[in-house]
Design a protein around this motif. Structure first.
Motif, mmCIF file in Angstrom:
data_model
loop_
_atom_site.group_PDB
_atom_site.id
_atom_site.type_symbol
_atom_site.label_atom_id
_atom_site.label_comp_id
_atom_site.label_asym_id
_atom_site.label_seq_id
_atom_site.Cartn_x
_atom_site.Cartn_y
_atom_site.Cartn_z
ATOM 1 N N LEU A 73 -42.314 38.883 25.308
ATOM 2 C CA LEU A 73 -41.244 37.923 25.115
ATOM 3 C C LEU A 73 -40.476 38.352 23.871
ATOM 4 N N GLU A 74 -39.198 38.660 24.060
ATOM 5 C CA GLU A 74 -38.379 39.098 22.930
ATOM 6 C C GLU A 74 -37.992 37.888 22.086
ATOM 7 N N ASP A 75 -38.267 37.927 20.823
ATOM 8 C CA ASP A 75 -37.740 36.969 19.859
ATOM 9 C C ASP A 75 -37.831 35.488 20.289
ATOM 10 N N PRO A 76 -39.046 34.984 20.453
ATOM 11 C CA PRO A 76 -39.204 33.592 20.901
ATOM 12 C C PRO A 76 -38.562 32.569 19.957
ATOM 13 N N VAL A 77 -38.499 32.912 18.656
ATOM 14 C CA VAL A 77 -37.893 31.959 17.706
ATOM 15 C C VAL A 77 -36.434 31.696 18.081
ATOM 16 N N SER A 78 -35.707 32.771 18.438
ATOM 17 C CA SER A 78 -34.305 32.603 18.832
ATOM 18 C C SER A 78 -34.178 31.775 20.108
ATOM 19 N N LEU A 79 -35.157 31.915 21.002
ATOM 20 C CA LEU A 79 -35.122 31.126 22.235
ATOM 21 C C LEU A 79 -35.253 29.639 21.925
ATOM 22 N N GLU B 166 -32.360 18.343 33.191
ATOM 23 C CA GLU B 166 -31.027 17.846 33.564
ATOM 24 C C GLU B 166 -31.019 16.322 33.536
ATOM 25 N N GLN B 167 -32.116 15.730 33.956
ATOM 26 C CA GLN B 167 -32.206 14.263 33.906
ATOM 27 C C GLN B 167 -32.140 13.763 32.467
ATOM 28 N N ASP B 168 -32.875 14.446 31.582
ATOM 29 C CA ASP B 168 -32.824 14.112 30.152
ATOM 30 C C ASP B 168 -31.382 14.105 29.673
ATOM 31 N N LEU B 169 -30.683 15.191 30.012
ATOM 32 C CA LEU B 169 -29.317 15.363 29.517
ATOM 33 C C LEU B 169 -28.397 14.303 30.116
ATOM 34 N N ALA B 170 -28.598 14.014 31.427
ATOM 35 C CA ALA B 170 -27.749 13.035 32.103
ATOM 36 C C ALA B 170 -27.980 11.633 31.550
ATOM 37 N N SER B 171 -29.200 11.367 31.110
ATOM 38 C CA SER B 171 -29.507 10.007 30.646
ATOM 39 C C SER B 171 -29.078 9.790 29.200
ATOM 40 N N GLY B 172 -28.227 10.670 28.700
ATOM 41 C CA GLY B 172 -27.604 10.414 27.406
ATOM 42 C C GLY B 172 -28.300 11.081 26.234
ATOM 43 N N GLN B 173 -29.448 11.715 26.517
ATOM 44 C CA GLN B 173 -30.074 12.476 25.429
ATOM 45 C C GLN B 173 -29.341 13.798 25.339
ATOM 46 N N ASP B 174 -28.160 13.786 24.738
ATOM 47 C CA ASP B 174 -27.310 14.961 24.826
ATOM 48 C C ASP B 174 -27.818 16.124 23.985
ATOM 49 N N LEU B 175 -28.674 15.839 23.021
ATOM 50 C CA LEU B 175 -29.299 16.933 22.285
ATOM 51 C C LEU B 175 -30.778 17.000 22.649
ATOM 52 N N PRO B 176 -31.279 18.197 22.934
ATOM 53 C CA PRO B 176 -32.693 18.311 23.277
ATOM 54 C C PRO B 176 -33.576 18.183 22.043
ATOM 55 N N ASN C 181 -30.039 24.254 19.526
ATOM 56 C CA ASN C 181 -28.617 24.252 19.148
ATOM 57 C C ASN C 181 -27.682 24.134 20.346
ATOM 58 N N ASP C 182 -28.025 24.793 21.446
ATOM 59 C CA ASP C 182 -27.079 24.909 22.558
ATOM 60 C C ASP C 182 -27.610 24.368 23.878
ATOM 61 N N ALA C 183 -28.781 23.681 23.870
ATOM 62 C CA ALA C 183 -29.367 23.218 25.136
ATOM 63 C C ALA C 183 -29.382 24.354 26.169
ATOM 64 N N ASP C 184 -29.827 25.499 25.740
ATOM 65 C CA ASP C 184 -29.759 26.725 26.542
ATOM 66 C C ASP C 184 -30.872 26.755 27.603
ATOM 67 N N ARG C 185 -30.469 26.571 28.886
ATOM 68 C CA ARG C 185 -31.452 26.532 29.974
ATOM 69 C C ARG C 185 -32.104 27.888 30.227
ATOM 70 N N GLN C 186 -31.347 28.958 30.003
ATOM 71 C CA GLN C 186 -31.933 30.291 30.223
ATOM 72 C C GLN C 186 -33.035 30.579 29.206
ATOM 73 N N ALA C 187 -32.788 30.140 27.974
ATOM 74 C CA ALA C 187 -33.821 30.310 26.947
ATOM 75 C C ALA C 187 -35.064 29.519 27.339
ATOM 76 N N PHE C 188 -34.836 28.312 27.862
ATOM 77 C CA PHE C 188 -35.972 27.496 28.307
ATOM 78 C C PHE C 188 -36.730 28.189 29.432
ATOM 79 N N ALA C 189 -35.970 28.723 30.403
ATOM 80 C CA ALA C 189 -36.615 29.394 31.538
ATOM 81 C C ALA C 189 -37.475 30.565 31.065
ATOM 82 N N ALA C 190 -36.969 31.302 30.076
ATOM 83 C CA ALA C 190 -37.725 32.454 29.561
ATOM 84 C C ALA C 190 -39.033 31.991 28.911
#
Lengths: 215, 185
Positions: free
Chosen positions: B6-12, A75-85, B18-27
């Motif tokens: 772990l199902e389909d790690p490539v998609s995670l 979240e800190q990364d994202l907040a600090s303007g790195q909007d794409l991971p 693509n979507d900064a998906d936190r759930q994918a990260f958590a998995a």
């Protein structure tokens, strides 16, 4: 360029696993830079490491808040303007630089008739690494080692009892090897060498050089 | 929480990129972080440092997700190399040259090689098959040297074998493994 002598498979596996000190890692990386077959093998051993990680039976739980802390960092990364991971893919695609070029090199020093020596400045003292440059036709003093001596040939060629080593070849000698390399006629020979323990010269001239050389 | 599969790690990884998906990260975190810690502790790293490296490795997964190329390596292999490089960098304490610089030699694609024919999941199945083809003696030396990062002298002591036997057995095992892997990379 035909490469005839490669690091053995256990060495390539250890490189891929990261189970190797800095000096040996540098000399193996220098060979890999020149040798597509060994790059392919090392990548295969990386895949073994991946499978070992995936199948690891003794996984250890992290502390209870570990995942939350990781998510907070994100979240800190994202907040600090790195909007794409993402870091820019261009970084990964930039032209490959040889491993050796990342290291500071000392000056060439004369160490014997036709032979020059140049230290490579490593952070860790476990293995010494240096470059050797020898004039065509030079015979290096007959010697043995108390530890490993790994050599990546960068230019020219030398011969000893175990064969001919030309540009791209890798000579993996350990404490059981006793040899007297001789540089081929033609171009001067330049090598990158990783060495542990002591080198023991058999000839008088070699023994006289020893304290001076300190290699 | 620790997962068994772990199902389909490539998609995670793609969902992170693509979507900064936190759930994918958590998995990915739940699956890989405890494994990284386990591997490192078995190789002699302290639990504290192993945990720190596991944390950093997964943060790198987040930050580098867009760089992941499934044609080159499986997610497991990619994360293995990230953790390996972090371990080396911790050991050098900021001095010298980074592991990323050294291992860049393996990260580029080789124009002289034909395109990859196998998907990463198939490749990992092939690696398991190759490991199965080793004898139990061979697996023992491979495991100690490769997974647990033990010096040859220590392996010799553990297995009660002469050092020369350990070295030759290890070379033989790795060569056999490599032959089995030849078509997979």
């Amino acid at each position: 360029m035909t490469i005839r002598h490669h690091p053995n498979d256990a060495t390539l596996a250890a490189f891929a696993a990261g189970a190797m000190d800095e000096g040996r890692r540098l000399v193996v990386a220098t060979h890999l830079d020149i040798c597509p077959a060994c790059r392919q093998a090392a990548r295969a051993f990386e895949a073994v490491g991946g499978v070992a990680l995936h199948d690891e039976a003794a996984a250890l739980p992290l502390s209870a808040d570990a995942r939350k802390r990781a998510l907070d960092s994100i979240e800190q990364d994202l907040a600090s303007g790195q909007d794409l991971p993402a870091e820019k893919p261009a970084v990964a695609q930039a032209a490959r630089q040889s491993a050796l070029s990342a290291y500071p090199l000392g000056a060439w020093r004369w160490i014997g008739p036709g032979i020059y020596w140049r230290p490579v400045d490593l952070a860790s003292p476990d293995t010494r690494v240096f470059m050797l440059k020898a004039a065509p036709g030079t015979a290096l003093p007959d010697h043995s080692h108390t530890g490993i001596e790994w050599t990546a040939v960068l230019q020219g060629a030398f011969r000893h009892d175990h064969g001919r080593y030309g540009a791209g070849d890798f000579d993996e000698a350990d404490e059981s090897v006793e040899h007297n390399p001789r540089v081929e006629d033609g171009v001067e020979c330049i090598c990158l060498v990783a060495m542990q323990g002591q080198i023991r010269f058999k000839s008088l001239i070699g023994r006289l050089l020893q304290p001076f050389v300190r290699i | 929480m620790q997962r068994d599969e772990l199902e389909d790690p490539v998609s995670l990884v793609r969902a992170i990129a693509n979507d900064a998906d936190r759930q994918a990260f958590a998995a990915l975190f739940d699956f890989y972080a405890p494994r990284i810690k386990g591997v490192l502790v078995r190789a002699g790293t302290t639990p504290e440092l192993a945990e720190e490296i596991a944390q950093e490795a997964l943060l790198s997964v987040w930050r580098k997700a867009a760089l992941f190329d499934p044609a080159r390596a499986s997610v497991a292999t990619w994360i293995f190399t990230i953790a390996r490089n972090l371990r080396i960098d911790h050991a050098r304490r900021g001095r010298g040259v980074s592991a990323d610089t050294i291992y860049k030699v393996l990260s580029g694609s080789d124009p002289e090689r034909p395109d990859h024919r196998l998907e990463s999941a198939q490749r990992d199945a092939g690696v398991r098959h190759a490991l199965d083809a080793l004898t139990s003696d061979q697996v023992a030396v491979v495991r100690l040297s490769f997974y647990e990062d033990k010096p040859h002298a220590e392996i010799a002591e553990t297995l009660g074998l002469p050092l020369g036997t350990v070295k030759s057995r290890l070379r033989l095992a790795m060569t056999k493994l490599r032959e089995q892997l030849e078509d997979l990379t």
